[in-house]
Design an enzyme around this catalytic site. Structure first.
Site, PDB file in Angstrom:
ATOM      1  N   TYR A 139     -51.752 -14.378  32.248  1.00 16.21           N
ATOM      2  CA  TYR A 139     -51.400 -15.578  33.008  1.00 16.21           C
ATOM      3  C   TYR A 139     -52.593 -16.435  33.433  1.00 16.21           C
ATOM      4  O   TYR A 139     -52.397 -17.535  33.925  1.00 16.21           O
ATOM      5  CB  TYR A 139     -50.582 -15.187  34.247  1.00 16.21           C
ATOM      6  CG  TYR A 139     -49.106 -15.073  33.951  1.00 16.21           C
ATOM      7  CD1 TYR A 139     -48.617 -14.056  33.135  1.00 16.21           C
ATOM      8  CD2 TYR A 139     -48.186 -15.989  34.472  1.00 16.21           C
ATOM      9  CE1 TYR A 139     -47.270 -13.951  32.851  1.00 16.21           C
ATOM     10  CE2 TYR A 139     -46.837 -15.884  34.190  1.00 16.21           C
ATOM     11  CZ  TYR A 139     -46.392 -14.871  33.378  1.00 16.21           C
ATOM     12  OH  TYR A 139     -45.050 -14.780  33.100  1.00 16.21           O
ATOM     13  N   LYS A 190     -49.158  -0.115  27.941  1.00 13.34           N
ATOM     14  CA  LYS A 190     -49.050  -0.023  26.483  1.00 13.34           C
ATOM     15  C   LYS A 190     -50.381   0.526  25.992  1.00 13.34           C
ATOM     16  O   LYS A 190     -51.128  -0.145  25.269  1.00 13.34           O
ATOM     17  CB  LYS A 190     -48.729  -1.437  25.934  1.00 13.34           C
ATOM     18  CG  LYS A 190     -48.280  -1.477  24.494  1.00 13.34           C
ATOM     19  CD  LYS A 190     -46.908  -0.886  24.240  1.00 13.34           C
ATOM     20  CE  LYS A 190     -46.683  -0.763  22.741  1.00 13.34           C
ATOM     21  NZ  LYS A 190     -45.492   0.016  22.395  1.00 13.34           N
ATOM     22  N   ASP A 251     -36.769  -9.789  34.703  1.00 11.35           N
ATOM     23  CA  ASP A 251     -35.542 -10.485  34.286  1.00 11.35           C
ATOM     24  C   ASP A 251     -34.499  -9.453  33.838  1.00 11.35           C
ATOM     25  O   ASP A 251     -33.309  -9.601  34.108  1.00 11.35           O
ATOM     26  CB  ASP A 251     -35.810 -11.487  33.152  1.00 11.35           C
ATOM     27  CG  ASP A 251     -36.002 -12.919  33.680  1.00 11.35           C
ATOM     28  OD1 ASP A 251     -36.470 -13.056  34.834  1.00 11.35           O
ATOM     29  OD2 ASP A 251     -35.682 -13.879  32.952  1.00 11.35           O
TER      30      ASP A 251
HETATM   31  C1  IPM Z   1     -41.211 -16.002  37.228  1.00  8.07           C
HETATM   32  C2  IPM Z   1     -41.181 -17.157  36.293  1.00  8.07           C
HETATM   33  C3  IPM Z   1     -42.586 -17.729  36.184  1.00  8.07           C
HETATM   34  C4  IPM Z   1     -43.477 -16.635  35.653  1.00  8.07           C
HETATM   35  C5  IPM Z   1     -42.699 -18.993  35.324  1.00  8.07           C
HETATM   36  C6  IPM Z   1     -41.790 -20.085  35.806  1.00  8.07           C
HETATM   37  C7  IPM Z   1     -44.124 -19.490  35.232  1.00  8.07           C
HETATM   38  O1  IPM Z   1     -40.676 -16.792  35.052  1.00  8.07           O
HETATM   39  O2  IPM Z   1     -41.549 -16.192  38.414  1.00  8.07           O
HETATM   40  O3  IPM Z   1     -40.882 -14.883  36.794  1.00  8.07           O
HETATM   41  O4  IPM Z   1     -43.570 -16.445  34.438  1.00  8.07           O
HETATM   42  O5  IPM Z   1     -44.092 -15.958  36.474  1.00  8.07           O
HETATM   43 MN    MN Z   2     -39.961 -14.770  34.969  1.00  3.90          MN
END
Ligand code: IPM
Ligand code: MN
Length: 359
Positions: A139, A190, A251
């Site tokens: 990131y 990993k 997610d």
């Molecule tokens: C999250 C979102 C963000 C991330 C995006 C919007 C940059 O998916 O908070 O999980 O990847 O961290």
């Molecule tokens: Mn996310």
């Protein structure tokens, strides 16, 4: 009860962000009256609309004001007319990085009455917390193009992992595991392919584990974790992992707990200013329709209260949400059988009634 008044910077943001944050603040008002907590709100206009008008994402002056608050309550960032990356990097990730919110805490908890996509699994099986490293890894935006737009184009995106960054988030996860029921921490990595990054992670994990002899410390590859999350979620208590893997598995976790309508998290700087948000996006499709589910934003408020020193109020908010869930036809946007505001009213009322205060 914490002594100093809560000063909360509110960033409603884009899309459905303002609608869900309004309901969260309604519940905060109710919690304040029931639990006698004092707070002060300051609103900040950040997001796609501001960017389209002024090309500003997160001005330095706003950032320095945000640093003076106890916490930040964020709706959503993301606008269909703005190229992907600009608002995410310019606002959301910049806030996480600049405020050094190195812990992204995302509970995965199935509440009673919530339809779960897993057959034969219930609330007793799905109750764990993912600790995602939140300031490093893929990131950080390290990399670039070579010969862009030509047939020889090269794109490089590097994962940056520092000993200090890895160690602090792992230590936080161990400390958290100590407070939870199974006393178990799983490192997701990993090591069989990412032999530099996760070598550092695993070595650090083993070293820090020595400070926590009573915590069961296990390592699993992240692909195996995603399988176990579906087949045996009850085996997890706390999972710690890097930024990218944490994004993906949370997610999946959100789906297990009933969808993004219920998923919330905290971007924590245990020594500084933390930020709390529902983890679903800005859902532009539903914006302004009163159709979006505000429960995720209300649960983000619950995490805020918990981390700002108001555990009783946090539990009250959670109980109120649990009391309201069975009344909704569905948790999905547009199918709740109530409007966004009505769901906020239901939670605020449940919080104020004696029934939900019992226990
Ligand atoms: C999250 C979102 C963000 C991330 C995006 C919007 C940059 O998916 O908070 O999980 O990847 O961290
Ligand atoms: Mn996310």
């Amino acid at each position: 009860m914490a002594a100093k008044p809560l000063t909360i910077a509110v960033i409603p943001g884009d899309g459905t962000g303002p609608e869900v944050i309004a309901e969260g603040l309604k519940v905060l008002r109710a919690a304040a009256s029931v639990y006698g907590l004092k707070y002060k709100l300051t609103r900040y206009n950040l997001g796609g609309e501001r960017y389209l008008k002024s090309r500003e994402t997160l001005p330095d002056s706003v950032l320095s004001e945000l640093r003076e608050h106890s916490a930040i309550y964020l709706g959503a960032i993301g606008h269909p007319e703005v190229k992907p990356g600009i608002l995410e990097q310019g606002i959301l990730l910049k806030l996480r990085f600049e405020l050094d919110q190195y812990v992204n805490l995302r509970p995965v908890k199935l509440y009673p009455g919530v339809p779960c996509p897993l057959r034969d699994k219930g609330p007793a099986d799905i109750d764990f917390i993912v600790i995602r490293e939140n300031t490093e890894g893929l990131y950080v935006g390290s990399g670039g193009f070579l010969k862009k737009g030509t047939p020889d184009e090269v794109a490089i995106q590097e994962s940056i992992n520092t000993r200090r960054g890895v160690e602090r988030v792992i230590r936080y996860a161990f400390q958290l595991a100590r407070k939870l029921r199974r006393k178990k921490l799983t490192l997701g990595g990993k090591t069989n392919v990412l032999t530099y990054a996760f070598d550092l992670w695993e070595r650090t994990f083993r070293e820090v584990a020595r400070e926590f002899p009573r915590i069961e410390a296990e390592y699993l590859h992240v692909d195996a974790i995603s399988m176990w999350m579906v087949t045996r979620p009850e085996r997890f208590d706390v999972i710690v992992t890097d930024n990218m893997f944490g994004d993906i598995i949370t997610d999946l976790g959100a789906a297990l707990q009933g969808g993004l309508g219920l998923a919330a998290g905290g971007n924590l700087n245990p020594e500084g200013v933390s930020m709390f948000e529902p983890i679903g996006g800005s859902s532009p499709k539903y914006a302004g329709k009163g159709a979006i589910n505000p429960l995720a934003a209300i649960l983000a408020l619950k995490i805020l209260l918990e981390h700002q020193g108001y555990p009783e109020a946090a539990r009250g908010v959670e109980r109120a949400v649990v009391a309201v869930i069975p009344r909704l036809k569905s948790l999905a946007a547009g199918k709740m059988g109530f409007s966004t505001r009505q769901v906020g009213d239901l939670v605020a009322n449940a919080l104020k009634t004696k029934d939900s205060l019992k226990k």
